[in-house]
Design an enzyme around this catalytic site. Structure first.
Site, PDB file in Angstrom:
ATOM      1  N   CYS A  60       3.248 -13.165   3.669  1.00 45.13           N
ATOM      2  CA  CYS A  60       4.005 -13.014   4.911  1.00 45.13           C
ATOM      3  C   CYS A  60       3.809 -14.250   5.797  1.00 45.13           C
ATOM      4  O   CYS A  60       2.685 -14.743   5.933  1.00 45.13           O
ATOM      5  CB  CYS A  60       3.526 -11.768   5.650  1.00 45.13           C
ATOM      6  N   CYS A  96       1.038  -8.977  14.201  1.00 43.17           N
ATOM      7  CA  CYS A  96       2.468  -9.142  13.922  1.00 43.17           C
ATOM      8  C   CYS A  96       3.290  -8.448  15.004  1.00 43.17           C
ATOM      9  O   CYS A  96       2.957  -7.342  15.454  1.00 43.17           O
ATOM     10  CB  CYS A  96       2.778  -8.559  12.545  1.00 43.17           C
ATOM     11  N   SER A 139      -3.387   1.964   3.441  1.00 45.74           N
ATOM     12  CA  SER A 139      -2.657   1.061   4.329  1.00 45.74           C
ATOM     13  C   SER A 139      -3.347   0.988   5.686  1.00 45.74           C
ATOM     14  O   SER A 139      -3.446   1.986   6.403  1.00 45.74           O
ATOM     15  CB  SER A 139      -1.211   1.535   4.497  1.00 45.74           C
ATOM     16  N   SER A 147       4.601  -0.295   4.888  1.00 39.82           N
ATOM     17  CA  SER A 147       4.825  -0.257   3.441  1.00 39.82           C
ATOM     18  C   SER A 147       5.569   0.992   2.993  1.00 39.82           C
ATOM     19  O   SER A 147       5.565   1.337   1.815  1.00 39.82           O
ATOM     20  CB  SER A 147       3.479  -0.342   2.710  1.00 39.82           C
ATOM     21  N   HIS A 196       0.841  -1.199   0.000  1.00 32.76           N
ATOM     22  CA  HIS A 196       0.000   0.000   0.000  1.00 32.76           C
ATOM     23  C   HIS A 196       0.878   1.251   0.000  1.00 32.76           C
ATOM     24  O   HIS A 196       0.903   2.020   0.968  1.00 32.76           O
ATOM     25  CB  HIS A 196      -0.941  -0.004   1.210  1.00 32.76           C
ATOM     26  N   HIS A 231      -0.118  -9.926   1.785  1.00 30.00           N
ATOM     27  CA  HIS A 231      -1.416 -10.097   2.443  1.00 30.00           C
ATOM     28  C   HIS A 231      -1.937 -11.523   2.289  1.00 30.00           C
ATOM     29  O   HIS A 231      -2.799 -11.950   3.057  1.00 30.00           O
ATOM     30  CB  HIS A 231      -2.454  -9.139   1.849  1.00 30.00           C
ATOM     31  N   GLU A 285      -5.948  -9.174   3.415  1.00 34.45           N
ATOM     32  CA  GLU A 285      -5.492 -10.217   4.336  1.00 34.45           C
ATOM     33  C   GLU A 285      -6.678 -10.941   4.963  1.00 34.45           C
ATOM     34  O   GLU A 285      -6.708 -12.174   5.043  1.00 34.45           O
ATOM     35  CB  GLU A 285      -4.621  -9.610   5.431  1.00 34.45           C
TER      36      GLU A 285
END
Length: 681
Positions: A95, A189, A217, A261, A41, A73, A125
């Protein structure tokens, strides 16, 4: 005006990994390369990638050629299956943290939990996680979206990796109070969580916060929201061009953070312009000369992403230098090391190892003495260390030695690619051509995820190009096995082997170590065999007899029928001369008819033995397939011949009838003596 930049600002592990994978893919221009949605993004980065050849698409329908990048994503299994069906080469940059969310969601669903995903329903995602469970989950972002009446007794929860931790906690509190059993996985995360915590702390220390990142984002929006919750005026910008001079007129201390990003140069550009605007008042933003900005910028930051520093505390280090470092602290996303300076240095997770791991704790522990390479030298905050590159350099030395000595190495199949497959060898990505994957046609997909020995065929250290072969070692193993086999095997010996291939004329049997023998169709059974597949299937284990060995030609003849009883061996036990048996007419000749008495046992009824009258041809009386009763006239098991008679069966029946009649007359007291009958008359 002073500017403070959050240490964790900029690319996260997943984004950096995705960009590196795409960079490598763009170096090979042999087929179109597509990204399913924007790779990250960040419009500037996306535009740069498009200029280099990455084509952004929203769906893969109609695309039948090229390479498809799955962004960090991730996507659900349906899209993956569709891509495979359309013969697209997949570059999976999902990821690892996102894959973990998908796997946990599937696990919870299988174990009977009502699944709740905390995140934005329209985020890529979340769509991927939802697809992985067939859409059977509740997606909420705020407790107000949750109806407690919809909750079951067992609830399982995962979250979007970039979700705001405070929003997640509020949802968890609501769910726990309305369900009996709740299994919760905080799948935010670690880098995102750290970024959010730093943003929250920094926003409370400054007069103004600038959050840099794409408008689309999610993690950038969450950062901005967290900063605003502290009461600090916060602006979210995509680039330096979005900054307005009047924002900084009253600010003495400005904090800067960025989404996952956002590249470092974009953050630096924003910081430089903030400094310019804060030091020079209102300017025409459309006429700002970036070179002038850079010259006038002197940013003193608490935490840096690479600016000039007044001190040179580590000036003795040089790029490419190998040094020892002591690990003093390990977190999931990084390790902190002491190299003898005034402060500790950070080695990020992606610079700790070439292996795909989720935590630095899998690689090092506090107290370890490790060797690292200086990949960026200068002042303390500029210094960048890498254990990965040190090990990689050492690996290339080992690979060169393996090439020179043709030493076998262990490889692990990663993925099937055009013309072969990617193989990980000592942490290096290598290419194994399909022709080098086995001794014959090989199903490469069966090697994915498996370990196997390889040898190095070609190596270009400068280009990090590595070509490996599995075939050479398999050939060597086969030759060794063949030599041992021909030295020890004997004709007449029984062996157990595995059926590897079936042809119209027979089957090839692996007798061990890749040594194959031929089992001809004529040696499969004493009975007539139309096709080898009537007897065997590929993969079957079978015991065979070695009938002939030709070491020079490397040919081995095998037999299956010769270790089985011959049907005629049983004929002497099952049939006797004078016995009457049921049979089937299987063949008619001018001289008689052949009748099958048992599998593999046929007897001949001569034309003279077919009927009690003279016939010219057997088909005047018989047809193939007729069920008949026959009498064994002669049994010659040595020559495997049986003489039969049909008419004798009828004659025997007549004789038996006469015999029975006579016996009946005797029992009635009637004399059967012809002389006495005549005398009485």
């Amino acid at each position: 005006m002073e500017i403070k930049v959050a240490r964790s600002a900029g690319f996260c592990f997943g984004v950096k990994r995705a960009l590196e994978m795409v960079d490598k893919a763009l170096e090979v221009n042999d087929s179109p390369i597509y990204s399913l949605g924007p790779l990250i993004h960040n419009p500037a980065v996306v535009q740069d990638l498009e200029a280099r050849g990455l084509q952004q698409i929203e769906q893969i329908d109609g695309i039948s050629r090229g390479r498809l990048v799955i962004r960090s994503h991730g996507v659900g299994p349906q899209i993956m299956q569709q891509a495979v069906a359309q013969h697209l080469e997949i570059i999976d940059a999902t990821c690892p943290f996102v894959k973990n969310v998908q796997e946990l969601a599937v696990m919870l669903k299988k174990e009977g939990y009502q699944l709740i995903i905390v995140g934005e329903r329209e985020h890529a995602e979340v769509k991927g996680v939802l697809d992985s469970v067939g859409g059977q989950a509740l997606v909420i972002e705020h407790p107000s979206q949750l109806d407690p009446k919809c909750l079951t007794a067992k609830v399982g929860l995962v979250s979007q990796t970039t979700q705001d931790i405070q929003s997640l906690n509020r949802v968890i509190t609501t769910i726990v109070s309305h369900t009996k059993e709740c299994r919760i996985f905080n799948t935010i995360c670690l880098a995102t969580l750290q970024r959010q915590q730093e943003a929250s702390r920094l926003s409370r220390e400054v007069d103004l916060m600038i959050v840099v990142g794409g408008k689309n984002s999610a993690n950038t929006r969450h950062l901005a929201a967290i900063c605003r919750e502290s009461g600090t005026v916060t602006y979210q910008v995509e680039s330096a061009a979005d900054l307005q001079a009047d924002w900084f007129s009253q600010a003495k201390l400005v904090g800067v953070t960025a989404g996952a990003s956002t590249p470092d140069d974009q953050i630096l550009s924003v910081v430089e312009k903030i400094n310019f605007l804060g030091g020079n008042g209102v300017v025409d933003q459309n006429n700002v000369n970036q070179n002038e900005v850079a010259e006038q910028t002197s940013v003193k930051t608490e935490e840096s992403i690479g600016y000039d520093w007044p001190e040179d505390r580590f000036g003795e280090l040089r790029q490419g230098q190998i040094i020892e470092a002591k690990v003093v602290l390990v977190r999931d996303d990084a390790a902190f090391v002491d190299i003898g300076g005034k402060s500790d240095l950070t080695i990020t997770l992606d610079e700790l190892t070439t292996e795909p791991v989720l935590s630095a704790k899998e690689v090092v522990k506090a107290g370890d003495i490790i060797k690292v390479m200086v990949i960026k030298a200068g002042d303390e905050e500029k210094i960048k260390l890498s254990k990965r590159l040190y090990e990689l350099e050492k690996v290339w030395v080992d690979l060169e030695e393996a090439l020179a000595k043709q030493t076998p190495l262990e490889g692990t199949g990663m993925e099937v690619v055009k013309g072969g497959m990617s193989v990980r060898v000592k942490g290096v990505r290598a290419f194994m051509p399909a022709s080098q994957s086995g001794l014959g046609p090989t199903n490469l997909s069966e090697l994915v995820g498996k370990s196997f020995p390889v040898t190095v065929l070609e190596l270009d250290r400068a280009k990090h190009r590595l070509l490996v072969s599995r075939r050479a070692l398999l050939q060597a193993e086969k030759e060794k096995a063949e030599a041992e086999f021909y030295n020890t095997a004997k004709e007449g010996e029984r062996k157990t082997g595995k059926v590897t291939r079936i042809t119209d004329f027979g089957a090839f049997i692996d007798l061990g170590g890749g040594v194959e023998g031929l089992l001809h169709i004529s040696e499969m059974s004493w009975l007539r065999v139309k096709s080898p597949r009537e007897i065997l299937n590929e993969g079957d284990s079978v015991e065979v007899l070695i009938t002939k060995i030709n070491p020079e030609a490397k040919r081995i003849s095998l037999s299956l029928k010769q270790i089985q009883p011959h049907p005629w061996d049983l004929a002497s036990k099952n049939f006797v001369e004078g016995g009457i048996y049921q049979g089937t007419v299987v063949k008619l000749e001018s001289f008689g008819a052949f009748v099958n008495l048992a599998p593999g046992v046929d007897g001949l009824v001569h034309i003279s033995q077919i009927a009690d009258r003279r016939i010219n041809k057997p088909d005047e009386v018989l047809n193939v397939g007729d069920q008949v009763q026959v009498k064994v006239l002669k049994l010659d098991t040595a020559n495997r011949k049986i003489s039969l008679s049909i008419k004798q069966v009828e004659a025997d029946k007549d004789d038996e009838a006469v015999s029975n009649f006579i016996k009946g007359q005797d029992s009635a007291g009637v004399s059967q003596n012809l002389g006495e009958i005549l005398k009485s008359e």
